[in-house]
Scaffold this motif. Structure first.
Motif, PDB file in Angstrom:
ATOM      1  N   SER A  30       0.825  -1.217   0.000  1.00  0.00           N
ATOM      2  CA  SER A  30       0.000   0.000   0.000  1.00  0.00           C
ATOM      3  C   SER A  30       0.856   1.263   0.000  1.00  0.00           C
ATOM      4  O   SER A  30       0.385   2.331  -0.386  1.00  0.00           O
ATOM      5  CB  SER A  30      -0.961   0.007   1.190  1.00  0.00           C
ATOM      6  N   GLN A  31       2.117   1.137   0.430  1.00  0.00           N
ATOM      7  CA  GLN A  31       3.006   2.304   0.504  1.00  0.00           C
ATOM      8  C   GLN A  31       3.911   2.445  -0.720  1.00  0.00           C
ATOM      9  O   GLN A  31       4.677   3.401  -0.814  1.00  0.00           O
ATOM     10  CB  GLN A  31       3.869   2.239   1.774  1.00  0.00           C
ATOM     11  N   GLN A  32       3.847   1.509  -1.633  1.00  0.00           N
ATOM     12  CA  GLN A  32       4.618   1.658  -2.874  1.00  0.00           C
ATOM     13  C   GLN A  32       4.126   2.905  -3.592  1.00  0.00           C
ATOM     14  O   GLN A  32       2.901   3.078  -3.765  1.00  0.00           O
ATOM     15  CB  GLN A  32       4.400   0.429  -3.761  1.00  0.00           C
ATOM     16  N   PRO A  33       5.026   3.772  -4.069  1.00  0.00           N
ATOM     17  CA  PRO A  33       4.574   5.065  -4.593  1.00  0.00           C
ATOM     18  C   PRO A  33       3.465   4.973  -5.650  1.00  0.00           C
ATOM     19  O   PRO A  33       2.445   5.647  -5.547  1.00  0.00           O
ATOM     20  CB  PRO A  33       5.863   5.672  -5.170  1.00  0.00           C
ATOM     21  N   GLY A  34       3.653   4.126  -6.666  1.00  0.00           N
ATOM     22  CA  GLY A  34       2.634   4.014  -7.718  1.00  0.00           C
ATOM     23  C   GLY A  34       1.313   3.498  -7.181  1.00  0.00           C
ATOM     24  O   GLY A  34       0.233   3.968  -7.555  1.00  0.00           O
ATOM     25  N   VAL A  35       1.396   2.533  -6.283  1.00  0.00           N
ATOM     26  CA  VAL A  35       0.181   1.940  -5.707  1.00  0.00           C
ATOM     27  C   VAL A  35      -0.517   2.954  -4.806  1.00  0.00           C
ATOM     28  O   VAL A  35      -1.740   3.127  -4.873  1.00  0.00           O
ATOM     29  CB  VAL A  35       0.528   0.654  -4.911  1.00  0.00           C
ATOM     30  N   LYS A  36       0.266   3.631  -3.988  1.00  0.00           N
ATOM     31  CA  LYS A  36      -0.321   4.604  -3.042  1.00  0.00           C
ATOM     32  C   LYS A  36      -1.056   5.707  -3.807  1.00  0.00           C
ATOM     33  O   LYS A  36      -2.190   6.059  -3.469  1.00  0.00           O
ATOM     34  CB  LYS A  36       0.785   5.197  -2.163  1.00  0.00           C
ATOM     35  N   ALA A  37      -0.408   6.230  -4.826  1.00  0.00           N
ATOM     36  CA  ALA A  37      -1.046   7.293  -5.619  1.00  0.00           C
ATOM     37  C   ALA A  37      -2.331   6.784  -6.250  1.00  0.00           C
ATOM     38  O   ALA A  37      -3.351   7.491  -6.298  1.00  0.00           O
ATOM     39  CB  ALA A  37      -0.084   7.781  -6.696  1.00  0.00           C
ATOM     40  N   TYR A  38      -2.304   5.552  -6.728  1.00  0.00           N
ATOM     41  CA  TYR A  38      -3.491   4.965  -7.356  1.00  0.00           C
ATOM     42  C   TYR A  38      -4.624   4.790  -6.332  1.00  0.00           C
ATOM     43  O   TYR A  38      -5.777   5.154  -6.608  1.00  0.00           O
ATOM     44  CB  TYR A  38      -3.116   3.615  -7.978  1.00  0.00           C
ATOM     45  N   LEU A  39      -4.292   4.237  -5.174  1.00  0.00           N
ATOM     46  CA  LEU A  39      -5.335   3.982  -4.169  1.00  0.00           C
ATOM     47  C   LEU A  39      -5.992   5.282  -3.710  1.00  0.00           C
ATOM     48  O   LEU A  39      -7.174   5.291  -3.349  1.00  0.00           O
ATOM     49  CB  LEU A  39      -4.742   3.236  -2.958  1.00  0.00           C
ATOM     50  N   ASP A  40      -5.232   6.367  -3.746  1.00  0.00           N
ATOM     51  CA  ASP A  40      -5.762   7.662  -3.325  1.00  0.00           C
ATOM     52  C   ASP A  40      -6.507   8.380  -4.451  1.00  0.00           C
ATOM     53  O   ASP A  40      -7.053   9.467  -4.230  1.00  0.00           O
ATOM     54  CB  ASP A  40      -4.622   8.577  -2.843  1.00  0.00           C
ATOM     55  N   SER A  41      -6.499   7.814  -5.631  1.00  0.00           N
ATOM     56  CA  SER A  41      -7.085   8.503  -6.791  1.00  0.00           C
ATOM     57  C   SER A  41      -8.490   7.993  -7.095  1.00  0.00           C
ATOM     58  O   SER A  41      -8.917   6.962  -6.556  1.00  0.00           O
ATOM     59  CB  SER A  41      -6.214   8.268  -8.030  1.00  0.00           C
ATOM     60  N   ASP A  42      -9.206   8.711  -7.979  1.00  0.00           N
ATOM     61  CA  ASP A  42     -10.538   8.222  -8.364  1.00  0.00           C
ATOM     62  C   ASP A  42     -10.458   7.167  -9.469  1.00  0.00           C
ATOM     63  O   ASP A  42     -11.479   6.687  -9.949  1.00  0.00           O
ATOM     64  CB  ASP A  42     -11.465   9.385  -8.758  1.00  0.00           C
ATOM     65  N   ARG A  43      -9.250   6.803  -9.861  1.00  0.00           N
ATOM     66  CA  ARG A  43      -9.112   5.659 -10.774  1.00  0.00           C
ATOM     67  C   ARG A  43      -9.442   4.358 -10.040  1.00  0.00           C
ATOM     68  O   ARG A  43      -9.879   3.402 -10.658  1.00  0.00           O
ATOM     69  CB  ARG A  43      -7.695   5.592 -11.358  1.00  0.00           C
ATOM     70  N   ARG A  44      -9.215   4.315  -8.739  1.00  0.00           N
ATOM     71  CA  ARG A  44      -9.533   3.128  -7.931  1.00  0.00           C
ATOM     72  C   ARG A  44     -11.040   3.121  -7.676  1.00  0.00           C
ATOM     73  O   ARG A  44     -11.571   3.947  -6.921  1.00  0.00           O
ATOM     74  CB  ARG A  44      -8.775   3.176  -6.615  1.00  0.00           C
ATOM     75  N   ILE A  45     -11.730   2.201  -8.298  1.00  0.00           N
ATOM     76  CA  ILE A  45     -13.175   2.076  -8.123  1.00  0.00           C
ATOM     77  C   ILE A  45     -13.422   1.449  -6.747  1.00  0.00           C
ATOM     78  O   ILE A  45     -12.789   0.451  -6.408  1.00  0.00           O
ATOM     79  CB  ILE A  45     -13.763   1.155  -9.224  1.00  0.00           C
ATOM     80  N   PRO A  46     -14.324   2.019  -5.938  1.00  0.00           N
ATOM     81  CA  PRO A  46     -14.564   1.393  -4.628  1.00  0.00           C
ATOM     82  C   PRO A  46     -15.152  -0.022  -4.782  1.00  0.00           C
ATOM     83  O   PRO A  46     -15.830  -0.315  -5.768  1.00  0.00           O
ATOM     84  CB  PRO A  46     -15.602   2.327  -3.975  1.00  0.00           C
ATOM     85  N   PHE A  47     -14.876  -0.878  -3.815  1.00  0.00           N
ATOM     86  CA  PHE A  47     -15.549  -2.184  -3.802  1.00  0.00           C
ATOM     87  C   PHE A  47     -17.055  -1.946  -3.802  1.00  0.00           C
ATOM     88  O   PHE A  47     -17.543  -0.965  -3.216  1.00  0.00           O
ATOM     89  CB  PHE A  47     -15.170  -2.965  -2.538  1.00  0.00           C
TER      90      PHE A  47
END
Ligand SMILES: N[C@@H](CCC(=O)N[C@@H](CS)C(=O)NCC(=O)O)C(=O)O
Length: 248
Positions: free
Chosen positions: A215-232
């Motif tokens: 979750s702390q990997q830079p690319g992953v973290k930025a993605y999880l914080d973005s609206d590209r990540r669709i909520p479950f």
């Protein structure tokens, strides 16, 4: 971003994480540029029509694919989630450095997909063509077995695999697409079966460390914080139906 700058096109159902999420996470961790084409407007070539076209082989230019996700790159298309993630992992340094490491990462990826299929079948044990509401009794029986026996077995297995290295990842310090797959599985199980997950993951410290480190990997973290990540949500593979979780 123009089409020329975009390295990859992902074809996957809009509105859910589903199996497409394993591909999205790999693309995001790699820092790759991609179109998530079915999330684009239909009048710009997006929507479900784009998926239909790629499954049919893009007017005979490519072999048909059975089901999404499909990845298009350099004019070729590839299907099967684990296959796509391996392809991306090898191109972007997320698949280890030897044949042995590659196969070990892929072994974990395939095991994650075994668990994923079982998680899906908890809410659709009879048929994907029927509503959950029409197969609730079978779903309860199937889910009880899954949360009581299968979640602990799968999680214990992944934790034991991690214990083989110094962590936090499957290959030690180097992130691989297998870590991203385990991460997504943990996120999904935690969403769908919070009680079953808590009990299954309790005291599995290596697994908790992997989840945090990914979750702390830079690319992953930025993605999880973005609206590209669709909520479950309750249209995807991981659905939170409290009646299917452990009762307490
Ligand atoms: N083993 C395939 C399974 C693909 C799959 O089941 N895709 C789902 C969406 S997550 C689908 O749309 N299936 C349509 C179908 O099976 O007819 C993979 O891992 O990519």
């Amino acid at each position: 971003m123009t089409d020329e700058q975009t390295e990859y096109t992902l074809y996957y159902w809009p509105g859910i994480q589903g199996r497409g999420e394993f591909v999205r996470l790999t693309l995001e961790a790699a820092g790759a540029t991609y179109r998530d084409i079915a999330r684009e407007p239909e009048d710009q070539g997006g929507g479900p029509g784009a998926i239909r076209d790629v499954l049919e082989g893009l007017d005979g230019q490519q072999p048909p694919a059975f089901a999404p996700p499909v990845l298009e790159v350099d004019g070729s298309t590839y299907a099967q989630t684990a296959n796509i993630c391996q392809f991306l992992g090898r191109r972007h340094g997320l698949a280890g450095t030897s044949q042995q490491e590659l196969h070990r990462v892929h072994q974990v990826q395939l095991t994650v997909h075994d668990c994923l299929t079982e998680a899906h079948d908890t809410h659709h044990p009879i048929s994907i063509a029927e509503y959950y509401e029409d197969q609730k009794d079978a779903a309860r029986r199937r889910a009880a077995f899954f949360v009581e026996q299968r979640i602990p077995k799968f999680l214990g297995h992944f934790d034991a695999v991690l214990g083989y290295t110094d962590g936090p990842f499957l290959l030690g310090e180097d992130l691989s697409y297998g870590d991203l797959a385990v991460f997504q599985l943990l996120e999904g199980l935690n969403y769908a079966f919070p009680r079953g997950y808590r009990r299954g993951a309790d005291s599995l410290n290596d697994l908790a460390a992997l989840r945090e480190a990914v979750s702390q990997q830079p690319g992953v973290k930025a993605y999880l914080d973005s609206d590209r990540r669709i909520p479950f949500n309750e249209k995807g593979i991981f659905r939170h139906y409290p009646e299917l979780d452990l009762s307490d």
